[in-house]
Design an enzyme around this catalytic site. Structure first.
Site, mmCIF file in Angstrom:
data_model
loop_
_atom_site.group_PDB
_atom_site.id
_atom_site.type_symbol
_atom_site.label_atom_id
_atom_site.label_comp_id
_atom_site.label_asym_id
_atom_site.label_seq_id
_atom_site.Cartn_x
_atom_site.Cartn_y
_atom_site.Cartn_z
ATOM 1 C CG HIS A 34 79.187 25.347 11.269
ATOM 2 N ND1 HIS A 34 79.396 26.139 11.991
ATOM 3 C CD2 HIS A 34 78.528 26.129 9.901
ATOM 4 C CE1 HIS A 34 79.389 27.355 11.664
ATOM 5 N NE2 HIS A 34 78.830 27.487 10.307
ATOM 6 C CG HIS A 269 76.572 24.857 6.269
ATOM 7 N ND1 HIS A 269 76.985 25.997 7.015
ATOM 8 C CD2 HIS A 269 77.505 24.610 5.444
ATOM 9 C CE1 HIS A 269 77.922 26.394 6.648
ATOM 10 N NE2 HIS A 269 78.392 25.591 5.576
ATOM 11 C CD GLU A 419 99.698 41.034 -4.559
ATOM 12 O OE1 GLU A 419 98.482 40.398 -4.895
ATOM 13 O OE2 GLU A 419 100.058 41.567 -5.309
ATOM 14 C CG HIS A 481 100.896 51.319 -7.419
ATOM 15 N ND1 HIS A 481 99.603 51.201 -7.971
ATOM 16 C CD2 HIS A 481 101.617 50.208 -7.758
ATOM 17 C CE1 HIS A 481 99.686 50.121 -8.714
ATOM 18 N NE2 HIS A 481 100.758 49.569 -8.522
#
Lengths: 672, 672
Positions: A34, A269, A419, A481
């Site tokens: 890149h 890019h 999280e 869960h």
């Protein structure tokens, strides 16, 4: 393009020219990579690395260095060029080996491969989150160790990031928390080039990013001309002056600036420019040197070894004064930054384990985990705890826990419902040094954080992931869960040690081992529900650290079958053993709290635990296929291969057939 | 608390009292659950469900109904109470069975368990992301099917969400894209109660959320008194009037409003109130009825069966007019909303497969995937493609792809670098009906989206996840981008069909099977690098759909060993077979593109492919333990159990020993 976005191209010069040339030449030689970001951020890098970054290329591990994170890690050649030019042990030959096997210069910056790489980046959004963790660590350690007149912890964390990082959700989690905690020494440069891989971002990314970061409580410096050193310098000065808020410097840049025909477009890019464009670029930016040749005066302009040595020497003098005034603190600082545990650690662990054995408590292993924290944490001020808004469920708080706030340090982070951000922030804190982070959520939501767990394993970080509510034993919250496949899949992450302890003793050993493990992270899976204590001999106690061991031998010592179990299912195995014995069938019970550790034992030990030719039955409240590696095609596995249900836990174990009776039946079928 | 946050408590009445009573009584009876959100959002729910929501309780599948998503899914009793009160087939006994095994009312709303549940929620942030997908689907379908004077697709998507959803990173990804796409029929209510599980959110969540959403381009209605029906009503009117921006209505509420001693605190969030507080609450809100008893006049006030029937009848009349004017469009709309494939689908697949067999191309399977899309998509206008900023690498665009924009619909979404958001948005589009979404990123970044993949499997959605660059064959981008354990761990998700095809034919079959599969999602893993075409008989071609089959029988038909392989390693297996044959060792090669499908075949078929008693060797560029379920303890597995490296792909396969030579050696060792 340039005009409509109101961005001014650079005044090209040999200093930044060296970065542009190295980036385009190395990518071309590697035939992949890149060039866009390195060429587009050359001026920003020049201002930061020549005028602000506090570092000593001769000692990349200097404790009080500034940290630099290239969150847009695909632009790795920018970082390699900077490390090379400023005098790190990264040669021009290393740069020529960009993206080759065994080189120091892989496609993305990899922690541990080249000096000066502070973290592995590439997975977008995680670099800036690591940086938040580094800045958090600096804040916490400064609060712990600095004394009036002795600011021995006093450094900044600098980040480069692009549109990709800002689109990723984790950037929201980490940057929101950074704002709440007022991490004033965190300074990020946003490479606002309007380009991502699919093209101009207008079709999919129209956030008012400055406004978004103001909403997080950051200082935002808008509309900085990213190729104008004077403008960048002014922005950095403003950023440095604000020590109560993190700063985002929004730099308008032209991707691939210096490639006359490709700059500003997405072709630049992530692909080599090609020989023709590189030739044109050399002409355009006035760089007349062959590939990988840098004039001495350019090296001289970049070289930071002298200023770095001076800076570190100045700090060393200050640290000597600190040592005189506060000898114990100084020694403790060195211990913690060196990653060594207290001298009496092992003895303390033994004492704790003895006490646990005496108590013989029947409690949930999440509670056993809390007890282990309570027992170990007073000895280990480097523990930095936390939970993603489940402190009371994960049981990660302890009596000495003190929440980190905007105003002060502490040893516990209220991460909020974040999280992934939590895990990546903790990775950053671990990378910083001086802290051993532990974080927590429900085991199911390890999935939200999963790639950060993998990054911890890849980087060999000392890092402890606590996951509670580790099976259908979670009960009424239901299938969304209830972990089924999570424990097995976490075990498959290379270099991750997963533990699923069966009682208070195994829980404490798991904690101790995770704390001691210096070359990788540990995942600790704990139950919501109570689990009975298992008595052990001294030999069995020490064998826990081998990951799997004979918890209960068959009567007579010659097992007709072996039952393997983990966590909450060890009690089922023990009950089954008893029932079977009453019927004259004598089986061995193997507790296997960490398959990863067991697999690292030598063949003789493994065979002593799992003797060849004896039928095997495994029981774990999770996917059964995982256990084929131990029971083979002929053995039996009791587990669950479907989603859970919402109901009280006891009913669920019966409904899904994970019972002592099922284990008994399976053994009977095996011994036939 | 109330005063400092400037929030006014409700004027309690029997209409909202019914919700509060049902929520606190059901949670109390279940001994677990979350009364706080239902009690805190009762007024918002009353305004929406009694005055705005377009729905027919007698027909929860009415195509043009409004969609309602409870993104704060732990407040499930709110939704169950609303469904019960408004007349869905959800009885008071169902509510009494809250959180019990086999009930329609599990701890979190589960799609398919009770009528009117539009999506499974609980994992925070995913509900609102599903809602973005539903609103996106509405926009796309309206663009496709509506004609002047015939707005047959014209409904809204309503969302309730809380602090937890807003902290999660996925809310950033999905809401940012919703703003960019101008999803004006998406209206979200933010339950701003200042409480999450760990307590008052001030310590970890200080975002200026209204400002954040303005930065996304949403209409934001600030400071709405969330217990004042008049204020809520005014906000909804403003939201409905703006059809070019999604709207966030920020409602200040008191969590658990109605529990006089606990409201406004975190004790009321996720635990039963207790008998004493419930008695006090009854008194406080003026609700005199025993648990689960609702007066007829309250039922009457809530009942939506009549208005719902009227609304649907009105739409039916309009649809009849549409059918008259545009019979083919009407039929196509019904086909698509019914989820049936075109009548000539199977024949078309056969034609495509025959053409692929004739071409016998050696190309990357990601290119083969693009060819399959190109072949199938013209027949399937319901395909809604996309990629997380990797369109050109994933090869998910095709000649008829048209990007969805703010101004118009289309069949391709430029999702930006938002893997988790993408997957959850696509789940929402699938749930809406009328579309079959496919999304894409690199296989590694399946980890960013992992829990949304699991949710698709849990909800049995027709949904196709394309993951390219499926091994170390990715090459120079290095270990952060090279999957090792990902394919194996994805196979462990219950109800997920994972495919790893070896050539153009298997790639097309995988696509066809994924499109046809109506009861769950499929994950398609494709290579970056070229793979040779494998010739097949008609029988072999049809056996691909069995997940594993004999691709090449041992010479003489009596194999001395079986080699199992997937994807890029099938060619290695074929080369090994040839080398071994030259040495007089005759082996069978089994191609196993989908272990999940193979495992669902009957035992006789499985045994015919993998005969007992013949040594087995598996080869796959991933973790080896997974394959023990097929090769047992005695067989051999060639794979990789460590992180990858950055280098050209060819070098990596050699370095890690995943070669035909290694397979040959393993077979030789097996046949001894």
């Amino acid at each position: 393009m340039s005009s409509e976005r109101n961005v001014t191209l650079p005044e090209f010069n040999p200093i930044t020219g060296a970065i542009r040339a190295l980036a385009m030449d190395a990518v071309q030689k590697a035939k992949s990579g890149h060039p866009g970001a390195p060429m587009g951020m050359a001026e920003i890098a020049e201002v930061l690395w020549r005028h602000h970054l506090k570092h000593n290329p001769a000692n990349p591990k200097w404790a009080d260095r500034d940290r630099f994170v290239l969150s847009n890690g695909h632009g790795s050649m920018l970082l390699y060029a900077l490390l090379h030019l400023t005098g790190y042990d990264l040669s021009i030959d290393d740069l020529k080996n960009f993206r080759q096997l065994h080189s120091k210069t892989p496609g993305h910056p990899e922690y541990g491969y080249a000096p000066g790489i502070e973290t592995t980046t590439g997975p977008l959004g995680q670099g800036v989150s690591n940086a938040v963790g580094m800045a958090l660590a600096e804040k916490v350690l400064a609060d712990t160790f600095n004394r009036p007149g002795h600011a021995i912890v006093d450094h900044r964390t600098w980040v480069f990031l692009g549109d990709g990082c800002l689109m990723e959700g984790i950037s929201h989690e980490a940057c929101s928390l950074a704002g709440t905690l007022g991490l004033g020494k965190l300074i990020a440069f946003y490479d606002d080039n309007n380009i991502s891989i699919d093209g101009h971002v207008d079709g999919w990314f129209t956030d008012d990013t400055p406004k978004r970061f103001e909403a997080y409580g950051w200082q935002v410096i808008r509309d900085v001309q990213g190729h104008d050193p004077v403008a960048i310098q002014a922005a950095v000065a403003q950023a440095r002056a604000n020590t109560t808020q993190p700063t985002l410097i929004c730099c308008k840049t032209v991707i691939g600036a210096g490639a006359p025909n490709k700059q500003g477009g997405h072709d630049v890019h992530g692909a080599p420019l090609g020989d023709a464009e590189i030739a044109a670029a050399r002409d355009y930016i006035g760089w007349t040197h062959p590939p990988f040749e840098i004039p001495q005066e350019v090296y001289q302009a970049w070289n930071a070894r002298e200023t770095g040595a001076t800076a570190e020497a100045e700090w060393n003098a200050r640290f000597a004064a600190y040592r005189s005034a506060h000898p114990e603190l100084a020694a403790e600082f060195e211990r913690r930054m060196g990653g060594t545990l207290p001298a009496d650690w092992s003895a303390h662990v033994d004492t704790v384990l003895a006490q646990i054995g005496d108590k013989a408590e029947t409690i949930a292993t999440r509670k056993a985990s809390q007890n282990a924290i309570e027992a170990f944490a007073p000895k280990l001020p480097e523990l930095l705890g936390g939970s993603a808004d489940l402190a009371g469920s994960n049981l990660t708080l302890w009596s000495g826990a003190k929440g980190v706030t905007r105003e002060a340090g502490g040893n516990y982070v209220y991460y909020g419902v974040r999280e992934f951000g939590m895990a990546a922030i903790a990775n950053g804190a671990s990378l910083h040094g001086g802290l051993i982070p532990y974080t927590a959520t429900f085991l199911m939501f390890s999935e939200y954080a999963r790639n950060a767990l993998r990054m911890a394993a890849l980087m060999k970080l000392r890092q402890i992931f606590v996951f509670t509510h580790d099976s259908i034993g979670l009960g009424e919250d239901g299938p969304t869960h209830q972990p089924v496949e999570q424990t097995a899949t976490l075990r498959y992450i290379p270099n991750m040690d997963v533990w699923r302890p069966c009682d208070t003793t195994e829980s404490a050993v798991a904690w101790a081992h995770a704390i001691e493990r210096a070359d990788g992270p540990s995942t600790l899976c704990f139950s919501r529900q109570n689990l009975p204590f298992q008595p052990r001999s001294a030999e069995q106690l020490s064998a826990i650290r081998r990951g799997g061991y004979v918890l209960s031998e068959a009567a007579g010592g010659t097992p007709q079958a072996v039952i393997l179990a983990t966590g909450s299912e060890v009690a089922l195995a023990m009950a089954a053993q008893k029932t079977l014995a009453e019927a004259g069938i004598h089986v061995r019970v193997v507790s296997m709290p960490s398959t990863n550790l067991f697999d690292r034992q030598d063949a003789a030990y493994r065979a002593s635990v799992l003797p060849a030719g004896i039928p095997r039955v495994a029981v774990e409240a999770g996917v059964t296929d995982f256990w084929r590696k131990y029971v083979g095609l002929e053995g039996a596995v009791i587990g669950i291969d479907r989603f859970g249900e919402s109901a009280p836990a006891g009913e669920l174990f019966k409904f899904f057939g994970i019972t002592a009776e099922a284990v008994v039946e399976a053994v009977r079928a095996q011994v036939g």
